[in-house]
Design a protein around this motif. Structure first.
Motif, short mmCIF file in Angstrom:
data_model
loop_
_atom_site.label_atom_id
_atom_site.label_comp_id
_atom_site.label_asym_id
_atom_site.label_seq_id
_atom_site.Cartn_x
_atom_site.Cartn_y
_atom_site.Cartn_z
N ALA A 89 0.78 -1.11 0.06
CA ALA A 89 0.11 0.08 -0.05
C ALA A 89 0.97 1.20 0.18
N ALA A 90 1.98 1.22 0.65
CA ALA A 90 3.00 2.35 0.89
C ALA A 90 3.40 2.56 -0.59
N VAL A 91 3.83 1.42 -1.29
CA VAL A 91 4.51 1.56 -2.53
C VAL A 91 3.63 2.25 -3.51
N ALA A 92 2.45 1.57 -3.59
CA ALA A 92 1.20 2.36 -4.37
C ALA A 92 0.86 3.72 -4.32
N ALA A 93 0.89 4.14 -2.80
CA ALA A 93 0.70 5.73 -2.45
C ALA A 93 1.73 6.37 -2.92
N LEU A 94 2.84 5.84 -3.21
CA LEU A 94 3.99 6.72 -3.23
C LEU A 94 4.35 6.80 -4.80
N ASP A 95 3.85 5.77 -5.52
CA ASP A 95 4.01 5.85 -6.86
C ASP A 95 2.86 6.04 -7.93
N GLU A 96 2.70 7.14 -8.50
CA GLU A 96 1.80 7.62 -9.36
C GLU A 96 1.60 6.70 -10.56
N SER A 97 2.55 5.99 -10.96
CA SER A 97 2.45 4.99 -12.10
C SER A 97 1.32 3.83 -11.67
N THR A 98 1.13 3.70 -10.58
CA THR A 98 0.27 2.76 -10.08
C THR A 98 -1.13 3.05 -10.42
N ALA A 99 -1.65 4.18 -10.73
CA ALA A 99 -2.82 4.74 -10.85
C ALA A 99 -3.54 3.86 -12.20
N GLY A 100 -4.67 3.64 -11.95
CA GLY A 100 -5.53 2.79 -12.96
C GLY A 100 -5.09 1.45 -12.82
N ARG A 101 -4.20 0.86 -12.00
CA ARG A 101 -4.04 -0.57 -12.17
C ARG A 101 -4.53 -1.33 -10.99
N THR A 102 -4.76 -2.57 -11.21
CA THR A 102 -5.34 -3.50 -10.37
C THR A 102 -4.24 -4.66 -10.10
N PHE A 103 -4.00 -4.68 -8.60
CA PHE A 103 -2.94 -5.74 -8.20
C PHE A 103 -3.56 -6.90 -7.37
N GLU A 104 -3.40 -8.11 -8.02
CA GLU A 104 -3.94 -9.27 -7.07
C GLU A 104 -2.76 -9.64 -6.29
N LEU A 105 -3.11 -9.45 -5.02
CA LEU A 105 -1.75 -9.35 -3.85
C LEU A 105 -2.18 -11.04 -3.20
N SER A 106 -0.80 -11.52 -3.11
CA SER A 106 -0.96 -12.95 -2.32
C SER A 106 0.34 -13.21 -2.13
N GLY A 107 0.69 -14.36 -1.29
CA GLY A 107 1.81 -14.77 -0.94
C GLY A 107 2.48 -15.65 -1.86
N ASP A 108 3.80 -15.84 -1.80
CA ASP A 108 4.40 -16.68 -3.04
C ASP A 108 4.17 -17.98 -2.97
N HIS A 109 3.60 -18.57 -1.96
CA HIS A 109 3.57 -20.05 -1.75
C HIS A 109 2.12 -20.25 -1.21
N ALA A 110 1.29 -21.24 -1.89
CA ALA A 110 -0.10 -21.46 -1.25
C ALA A 110 0.26 -22.71 -0.45
N TRP A 111 -0.12 -22.60 0.91
CA TRP A 111 0.08 -24.01 1.74
C TRP A 111 -1.38 -24.54 2.26
N ASP A 112 -1.22 -25.74 2.53
CA ASP A 112 -2.37 -26.57 2.95
C ASP A 112 -2.30 -26.64 4.53
N PHE A 113 -3.41 -27.17 5.32
CA PHE A 113 -3.34 -27.01 6.60
C PHE A 113 -2.48 -28.24 7.10
N ASP A 114 -1.99 -29.45 6.30
CA ASP A 114 -1.05 -30.22 6.85
C ASP A 114 0.23 -29.15 7.03
#
Length: 285
Positions: free
Chosen positions: A180-205
């Protein structure tokens, strides 16, 4: 121009302010807001400007936002009331001539059947109709949402859920705040949508293994049916509305709705996202 952070006394909002400062924003260029300004006293001592902003009181919102400001709208925690609360901030930003808004939405908000998505979808639609330039940060799961499981696992050696073999691509709250801080400080992110998630999808095991590391005792995953899960939650004294919400959310996880690993978050913050064990350990420190 100022960068305004709503709900800055909350867990995510405060980290957004911290991330803005860490990335070089001058303290007096940041306005941290809250319903209770006294909770922001430590930030004020560091030179951050503070102000009252209550989502339910439009006069407090209008008093803060000026032309040219960037408004980081942290989504409200008032489930069922989010849309009018968010709309009040959006309308004030439009009226004031704000330069841009950054909104913390949820993964695939416009199309997902996720139980949390409808209010975020409606907010995104209100943002689009406002005409104010916007950066959409569609946040995935916060690892810290499961911090409460640590004590339970330490006592019982069990983590129980009805997620089946579903996976979660979680990241730490600090990761999302930095984005959020990066996006707020970077005007070039205007008009863009970012799908944010972790690098690894873990299961409950894997989650049980992580809890084993964090607690220092063996922890296993007990997979429940939705019916078993609901009955167990009722046994804890939860009301039917809460029971239904929790079981439905586990169903969403079971269906893979929070498992996407787009890589957007790591690219935006310029580093890998925080691993599961590291995030859980930090949250308990």
């Amino acid at each position: 121009m100022s960068t305004i952070v709503t709900a800055a006394s909350g867990q995510l909002g405060r980290l957004v302010v911290e991330s803005l400062l860490a990335r070089g924003a001058a303290p007096d260029s940041v306005i941290a807001t809250s319903r209770d300004v006294s909770k922001l006293a430590d930030l004020a001592e560091r030179g951050v400007r503070t102000a009252e902003l209550d989502y339910t009181r439009p006069d407090t919102i209008a008093a803060v936002i000026d032309a040219g400001d960037v408004v980081v709208l942290i989504s409200s925690d008032a489930v069922g009331q989010r849309v009018p609360q968010h709309a009040a901030v959006i309308d004030a930003a439009k009226a004031a001539g704000a330069a841009r808004m950054v909104y913390t939405s949820v993964l695939a908000a416009s199309t997902s059947p996720l139980i949390l998505a409808p209010e975020h979808k409606a907010t995104e639609e209100h943002l689009a109709a406002s005409g104010v330039p916007v950066t959409l940060l569609r946040n995935g799961w916060y690892t810290e949402n499961y911090v409460g499981e640590i004590a339970t696992a330490r006592d019982s050696g069990v983590v129980a859920a009805s997620v089946g073999a579903g996976r979660l691509a979680s990241a730490s709250r600090r990761d999302y705040a930095e984005a959020a801080a990066v996006a707020a400080l970077d005007e070039s992110t205007a008009g863009r949508t970012f799908e944010l998630s972790g690098d690894h999808a873990w299961d409950f095991d894997e989650f049980a293994e992580a809890l084993t590391t964090v607690t220092g005792r063996p922890v296993r995953y007990e997979s429940l049916t939705p019916e078993q899960h609901a009955e167990r939650l009722r046994g804890f004294g939860l009301d039917e509305g809460t029971v239904g919400f929790v079981v439905a959310l586990d169903g969403n996880i079971r269906d893979g709705l929070l498992a996407d690993t787009s890589g957007d978050l790591a690219r935006l913050i310029g580093r890998p996202t925080t691993p599961l064990v590291e995030a859980l350990t930090a949250a308990t420190a």
